[in-house]
Design an enzyme around this catalytic site. Structure first.
Site, short mmCIF file in Angstrom:
data_model
loop_
_atom_site.label_atom_id
_atom_site.label_comp_id
_atom_site.label_asym_id
_atom_site.label_seq_id
_atom_site.Cartn_x
_atom_site.Cartn_y
_atom_site.Cartn_z
CG HIS A 94 3.50 6.84 -1.43
ND1 HIS A 94 4.44 5.96 -1.40
CD2 HIS A 94 2.82 6.33 -0.97
CE1 HIS A 94 4.36 5.60 -0.54
NE2 HIS A 94 2.99 5.02 -0.42
CG ASP A 114 6.99 7.30 -2.97
OD1 ASP A 114 6.33 8.33 -1.47
OD2 ASP A 114 6.75 6.85 -2.25
CB SER A 163 2.78 3.84 2.24
OG SER A 163 3.27 2.75 1.32
#
Length: 273
Positions: A75, A128, A226
């Protein structure tokens, strides 16, 4: 770890996802404490040139796999409407390794190739994960080392204590901090996590895992984290993927479950030198 302040409408519900976008507020792991890169030399910073003007700032994190490869979350690498840039292109990214600090030190590498998982779903964040290939090999030393991922199919039991790492925010829209942070949290039972996220129509797939401290607001990843690792007994078992807000008492953080992707990682590394 890295979260983005991105609001998505999912089946009529508003779901605040912590993923990577461009106009983000980066500070530190919620509930974390300062640490140094020599304790976690497997960690890499992903630096993004948000506007295409050669100004690179830490935006995501990743884990060093080999002298040429890093894993992170898919992502991070998306088309962005606000900046009108395609962040799937390697030219918008660089990797810093070997530094405790967000904006200085270490060694900066260019990226040759970005390989997101072919089945990544940008709405539900399934699959992901991504592999990055750097243009020039890392030189391993005390502050730069290869990480070790968990074996295929191995499950980390609920209530196991893991370590979270990153340069992400202390809170939503919180102040920026420079130093790497670490924190301890618990693996959350998959069914419990799925049930809680089901209240906002978010999917917790078998390829995901959850970690935090239920019913206690506090330790979590946040904006800027992330792609960073969740570590259990020295093994990388998860990558920061998404969550509701930061440090929420009801919704724990959600991570890509590495043990479901070990074979994919090996194949992708082997096919992309």
């Amino acid at each position: 770890m890295y979260y983005i302040s991105h609001i998505l409408t999912i089946l009529g519900f508003i779901f605040c996802i912590r993923v990577d976008s461009q106009l983000l507020h980066n500070t530190r792991v919620v509930g974390g404490a300062p640490t140094t890169i020599d304790k976690y030399p497997i960690l890499a910073q992903l630096l993004l040139d948000t506007w295409g003007n050669q100004t690179y700032e830490q935006h995501c994190a990743g884990v060093i796999l080999t002298s040429r490869h890093v894993i992170s979350t898919a992502h991070c690498f998306q088309n962005n409407e606000q900046s009108s840039k395609d962040y799937t292109q390697p030219r918008y990214w660089k990797i810093r390794v070997g530094s405790t600090y967000r904006s200085r030190g270490g060694i900066i590498h260019s990226i040759k190739t970005i390989i997101p998982h072919h089945a990544f779903d940008k709405y539900f964040y399934t699959n992901d994960i991504a592999v990055l290939v750097v243009s020039k090999s890392f030189v391993f030393g005390s502050n730069i080392r290869q990480g070790t991922v968990i074996r295929h199919g191995v499950e980390v039991k609920p209530n196991s204590i893991c370590t979270l790492l990153g340069w992400g925010s202390k809170q939503v829209d919180g102040p920026r901090l420079e130093q790497l942070q670490h924190a301890s949290l618990y693996v959350i039972d998959q069914k419990v996590c799925a049930s809680r996220y089901g209240t906002i129509k978010a999917v917790i797939a078998d390829t995901m895992m959850c970690a935090g401290e239920l019913n206690v607001a506090g330790v979590d990843a946040c904006f800027g984290d992330s792609g960073g690792p969740l570590i259990y007994k020295g093994l990388v078992v998860g990558l920061v993927s998404f969550g509701y807000s930061c440090g929420h008492h009801y919704y724990p953080g959600v991570y890509t479950k590495i043990s479901r992707y070990t074979d994919w990682i090996v194949r992708t590394v082997s096919n992309n030198k």
